[in-house]
Design a protein around this motif. Structure first.
Motif, PDB file in Angstrom:
ATOM      1  N   THR A 299       0.831  -1.208   0.000  1.00 11.37           N
ATOM      2  CA  THR A 299       0.000   0.000   0.000  1.00 11.37           C
ATOM      3  C   THR A 299       0.860   1.251   0.000  1.00 11.37           C
ATOM      4  OG1 THR A 299      -1.811  -1.123   1.140  1.00 11.37           O
ATOM      5  CG2 THR A 299      -1.748   1.275   1.309  1.00 11.37           C
ATOM      6  N   ILE A 300       1.900   1.268   0.812  1.00  7.93           N
ATOM      7  CA  ILE A 300       2.795   2.432   0.861  1.00  7.93           C
ATOM      8  C   ILE A 300       3.438   2.660  -0.498  1.00  7.93           C
ATOM      9  CG2 ILE A 300       4.934   3.322   1.875  1.00  7.93           C
ATOM     10  CD1 ILE A 300       4.113   1.669   4.437  1.00  7.93           C
ATOM     11  N   SER A 301       3.900   1.586  -1.118  1.00  6.54           N
ATOM     12  CA  SER A 301       4.544   1.686  -2.420  1.00  6.54           C
ATOM     13  C   SER A 301       3.588   2.221  -3.475  1.00  6.54           C
ATOM     14  CB  SER A 301       5.077   0.307  -2.833  1.00  6.54           C
ATOM     15  OG  SER A 301       5.597   0.339  -4.141  1.00  6.54           O
ATOM     16  N   ASN A 325       5.221   7.460   9.020  1.00 11.65           N
ATOM     17  CA  ASN A 325       4.908   6.695  10.233  1.00 11.65           C
ATOM     18  C   ASN A 325       4.496   5.269   9.883  1.00 11.65           C
ATOM     19  OD1 ASN A 325       5.428   8.910  11.882  1.00 11.65           O
ATOM     20  ND2 ASN A 325       3.298   9.614  11.829  1.00 11.65           N
ATOM     21  N   ALA A 326       3.723   5.128   8.794  1.00 15.68           N
ATOM     22  CA  ALA A 326       3.287   3.801   8.380  1.00 15.68           C
ATOM     23  C   ALA A 326       4.476   2.937   7.954  1.00 15.68           C
ATOM     24  CB  ALA A 326       2.293   3.919   7.228  1.00 15.68           C
ATOM     25  N   THR A 327       5.447   3.555   7.298  1.00 19.55           N
ATOM     26  CA  THR A 327       6.657   2.823   6.881  1.00 19.55           C
ATOM     27  C   THR A 327       7.435   2.352   8.101  1.00 19.55           C
ATOM     28  OG1 THR A 327       6.788   4.132   4.838  1.00 19.55           O
ATOM     29  CG2 THR A 327       8.783   2.973   5.548  1.00 19.55           C
ATOM     30  N   ALA A 328       7.584   3.238   9.083  1.00 16.05           N
ATOM     31  CA  ALA A 328       8.320   2.874  10.294  1.00 16.05           C
ATOM     32  C   ALA A 328       7.603   1.772  11.078  1.00 16.05           C
ATOM     33  CB  ALA A 328       8.506   4.114  11.173  1.00 16.05           C
ATOM     34  N   ALA A 329       6.270   1.766  11.033  1.00 14.36           N
ATOM     35  CA  ALA A 329       5.495   0.794  11.811  1.00 14.36           C
ATOM     36  C   ALA A 329       5.292  -0.534  11.079  1.00 14.36           C
ATOM     37  CB  ALA A 329       4.128   1.389  12.154  1.00 14.36           C
ATOM     38  N   CYS A 330       5.595  -0.568   9.798  1.00 17.04           N
ATOM     39  CA  CYS A 330       5.349  -1.782   9.012  1.00 17.04           C
ATOM     40  C   CYS A 330       6.289  -2.900   9.479  1.00 17.04           C
ATOM     41  CB  CYS A 330       5.559  -1.491   7.526  1.00 17.04           C
ATOM     42  SG  CYS A 330       5.106  -2.865   6.461  1.00 17.04           S
ATOM     43  N   LYS A 331       5.725  -4.014   9.887  1.00 16.86           N
ATOM     44  CA  LYS A 331       6.528  -5.093  10.472  1.00 16.86           C
ATOM     45  C   LYS A 331       7.143  -6.014   9.427  1.00 16.86           C
ATOM     46  CE  LYS A 331       3.575  -5.046  14.587  1.00 16.86           C
ATOM     47  NZ  LYS A 331       2.559  -5.796  15.377  1.00 16.86           N
ATOM     48  N   LYS A 332       6.523  -6.105   8.270  1.00 17.89           N
ATOM     49  CA  LYS A 332       7.043  -7.002   7.244  1.00 17.89           C
ATOM     50  C   LYS A 332       8.058  -6.275   6.364  1.00 17.89           C
ATOM     51  CE  LYS A 332       2.927  -9.927   6.963  1.00 17.89           C
ATOM     52  NZ  LYS A 332       1.861 -10.469   6.074  1.00 17.89           N
ATOM     53  N   PRO A 333       9.087  -6.961   5.910  1.00 17.67           N
ATOM     54  CA  PRO A 333      10.065  -6.325   5.032  1.00 17.67           C
ATOM     55  C   PRO A 333       9.441  -5.974   3.678  1.00 17.67           C
ATOM     56  CG  PRO A 333      10.473  -8.676   5.171  1.00 17.67           C
ATOM     57  CD  PRO A 333       9.443  -8.371   6.193  1.00 17.67           C
ATOM     58  N   GLN A 338       8.476  -3.169  -4.232  1.00 17.59           N
ATOM     59  CA  GLN A 338       7.799  -2.175  -3.408  1.00 17.59           C
ATOM     60  C   GLN A 338       8.712  -0.996  -3.091  1.00 17.59           C
ATOM     61  OE1 GLN A 338       6.610  -4.658  -0.147  1.00 17.59           O
ATOM     62  NE2 GLN A 338       4.844  -5.525  -1.230  1.00 17.59           N
ATOM     63  N   LEU A 339       9.957  -1.295  -2.796  1.00 19.12           N
ATOM     64  CA  LEU A 339      10.914  -0.207  -2.532  1.00 19.12           C
ATOM     65  C   LEU A 339      11.101   0.673  -3.755  1.00 19.12           C
ATOM     66  CD1 LEU A 339      13.652  -2.102  -0.466  1.00 19.12           C
ATOM     67  CD2 LEU A 339      12.206  -0.231   0.355  1.00 19.12           C
ATOM     68  N   ALA A 340      11.220   0.047  -4.922  1.00 21.01           N
ATOM     69  CA  ALA A 340      11.420   0.818  -6.154  1.00 21.01           C
ATOM     70  C   ALA A 340      10.224   1.727  -6.416  1.00 21.01           C
ATOM     71  CB  ALA A 340      11.644  -0.131  -7.333  1.00 21.01           C
ATOM     72  N   GLY A 341       9.004   1.205  -6.225  1.00 19.52           N
ATOM     73  CA  GLY A 341       7.808   2.015  -6.425  1.00 19.52           C
ATOM     74  C   GLY A 341       7.736   3.179  -5.465  1.00 19.52           C
ATOM     75  N   ALA A 342       8.090   2.934  -4.204  1.00 21.40           N
ATOM     76  CA  ALA A 342       8.063   3.997  -3.200  1.00 21.40           C
ATOM     77  C   ALA A 342       9.084   5.079  -3.531  1.00 21.40           C
ATOM     78  CB  ALA A 342       8.335   3.410  -1.824  1.00 21.40           C
ATOM     79  N   PHE A 343      10.303   4.669  -3.885  1.00 22.65           N
ATOM     80  CA  PHE A 343      11.338   5.652  -4.226  1.00 22.65           C
ATOM     81  C   PHE A 343      10.953   6.465  -5.463  1.00 22.65           C
ATOM     82  CE2 PHE A 343      14.447   3.075  -1.675  1.00 22.65           C
ATOM     83  CZ  PHE A 343      14.814   4.102  -0.812  1.00 22.65           C
ATOM     84  N   GLY A 350      10.324  14.572  -3.147  1.00 21.32           N
ATOM     85  CA  GLY A 350      11.498  14.191  -2.342  1.00 21.32           C
ATOM     86  C   GLY A 350      12.207  15.349  -1.697  1.00 21.32           C
ATOM     87  N   GLY A 351      12.036  16.570  -2.211  1.00 22.77           N
ATOM     88  CA  GLY A 351      12.711  17.722  -1.620  1.00 22.77           C
ATOM     89  C   GLY A 351      11.920  18.403  -0.530  1.00 22.77           C
ATOM     90  N   ALA A 352      10.703  17.922  -0.255  1.00 23.58           N
ATOM     91  CA  ALA A 352       9.874  18.560   0.759  1.00 23.58           C
ATOM     92  C   ALA A 352      10.411  18.252   2.161  1.00 23.58           C
ATOM     93  CB  ALA A 352       8.447  18.043   0.636  1.00 23.58           C
ATOM     94  N   PRO A 353      10.265  19.206   3.095  1.00 18.56           N
ATOM     95  CA  PRO A 353      10.721  18.949   4.457  1.00 18.56           C
ATOM     96  C   PRO A 353      10.066  17.716   5.102  1.00 18.56           C
ATOM     97  CG  PRO A 353      10.163  21.266   4.153  1.00 18.56           C
ATOM     98  CD  PRO A 353       9.705  20.554   2.924  1.00 18.56           C
ATOM     99  N   GLU A 354       8.806  17.421   4.704  1.00 18.81           N
ATOM    100  CA  GLU A 354       8.106  16.282   5.284  1.00 18.81           C
ATOM    101  C   GLU A 354       8.753  14.962   4.894  1.00 18.81           C
ATOM    102  OE1 GLU A 354       5.198  19.634   4.541  1.00 18.81           O
ATOM    103  OE2 GLU A 354       6.806  18.649   3.429  1.00 18.81           O
ATOM    104  N   THR A 355       9.466  14.928   3.781  1.00 14.85           N
ATOM    105  CA  THR A 355      10.073  13.704   3.304  1.00 14.85           C
ATOM    106  C   THR A 355      11.184  13.240   4.242  1.00 14.85           C
ATOM    107  OG1 THR A 355       9.656  14.445   1.038  1.00 14.85           O
ATOM    108  CG2 THR A 355      11.139  12.564   1.314  1.00 14.85           C
TER     109      THR A 355
END
Length: 355
Positions: A299-301, A325-333, A338-343, A350-355
């Motif tokens: 879902t995050i990706s 927060n959802a990424t940090a809390a996600c227990k499964k690798p 999924q990583l490629a999609g998220a990146f 990516g340049g926003a302070p929230e990132t």
């Protein structure tokens, strides 16, 4: 029990010597419309195909609708392709007109086997497009919806565009109001089609239906509708539809799940920043932040990937803390995909302070 019955049928079908009538062909295939796609069903299709080929009677509208409707559970396979080849020939040889119900049933049956993307599928869609255009009766809403929903795995091309052009007037001129589920099904069926004048015709007609819709929307229906826009292109027409959908999203207040979040954000991937996208993201935020499920890596990706063109807006950036927060809390690798999609989704935000 169903599988055992299907396993027993091919030998019985092969033993039949007399030819099937057109009515019997339609009945046999229609009866399969709730059978799960598996090796037993495919064996039945393989046994029935020569019987369809050998039928000497011209198929009429009811049989054509029933035959294709019976294939609605069938994914692409050699057996399905064989049956589609046989039905394509029978459809081409039939000079009958078809009723709205028969046309809706025939198109609805293509919802999974349309992925075959063969010459036979193209010929079937081209033939049905001509029959829709020749249909003198106005298609009722449910027949329109069934027809568009059945296109969900079909690839874009001249035959599909001809069909969409034939369907657009029926969408626009129907005297019936569309309910949310019907709108979501119709848009979901358009998910494979890129920017084309024919698609824009249908989207424009559906925008009017969204604006006219007086029923309350469930988040699932709204997310399914939005998912259908994932390849539609960033056009004036598609933006108008996005804005119309955003007004309904803004009035939804209910718990949502991972699937709903994924589908909604996937539908944004064609759009760049703009007022309609901002309105949609602002409408999505309370529902997304209210999700009580653990947010999965998939879902995050998908959500971040959906922002890869529009992620620079304040509304998009306001969602980044939630996904952080959802990424940090996600227990499964996360998987590599999924990583490629998220990146990839970070390429704008990516340049926003929230990132």
């Amino acid at each position: 029990a169903q599988d055992r019955l299907l396993e027993a049928l091919p030998s019985k079908i092969n033993a039949v010597q007399e030819p099937f009538t057109r009515v019997q062909v339609g009945m046999a295939l229609f009866g399969l419309h709730r059978c799960k796609d598996n090796s037993s069903l495919r064996a039945v299709l393989a046994a029935l195909t020569p019987k369809v080929v050998a039928c000497e009677e011209e198929l009429q509208g009811q049989e054509i609708g029933n035959c294709f409707y019976g294939l609605q559970q069938c994914n692409d396979s050699p057996e399905v392709r064989g049956m589609l080849a046989a039905l394509s020939s029978k459809l081409h040889a039939s000079s009958c007109s078809m009723s709205p119900q028969e046309l809706g049933n025939a198109l609805y049956g293509l919802q999974k086997c349309g992925a075959a993307n063969t010459d036979f599928i193209h010929a079937i869609i081209a033939d049905l497009a001509k029959r829709v255009a020749a249909c003198e009766a106005r298609l009722p809403v449910q027949n329109i919806v069934n027809g568009l929903y059945g296109l969900q795995t079909c690839r874009d091309g001249p035959e599909v565009r001809a069909l969409l052009s034939s369907m657009a007037p029926h969408v626009r001129e129907s005297p019936e109001l569309f309910v949310p589920q019907q709108i979501s099904m119709a848009l979901y069926g358009l998910q494979q089609f890129g920017e084309s004048p024919a698609l824009q015709e249908v989207l424009s007609a559906l925008t009017e239906r969204v604006l006219d819709c007086q029923k309350d929307w469930k988040f699932h229906n709204a997310a399914v509708a939005l998912y259908g826009l994932r390849r539609c292109g960033d056009t004036e027409v598609s933006r108008a539809l996005l804005g119309a959908l955003a007004s309904h999203f803004a009035r939804i207040a209910e718990p949502i799940n991972n699937q709903g979040i994924s589908m909604a954000f996937a539908g944004l991937q064609s759009f760049r920043e703009g007022p309609e996208v901002s309105a949609m993201l602002a409408a999505l935020r309370p529902n997304v932040e209210g999700c009580t499920e653990e947010i999965s890596g998939q879902t995050i990706s998908i959500a971040l990937h959906g922002l890869h063109r529009c992620g620079g807006s304040p509304e998009a950036r306001s969602l980044l803390p939630f996904f952080a927060n959802a990424t940090a809390a996600c227990k499964k690798p996360f998987s590599v995909r999924q990583l490629a999609g998220a990146f990839y989704g970070l390429r704008v935000c990516g340049g926003a302070p929230e990132t």
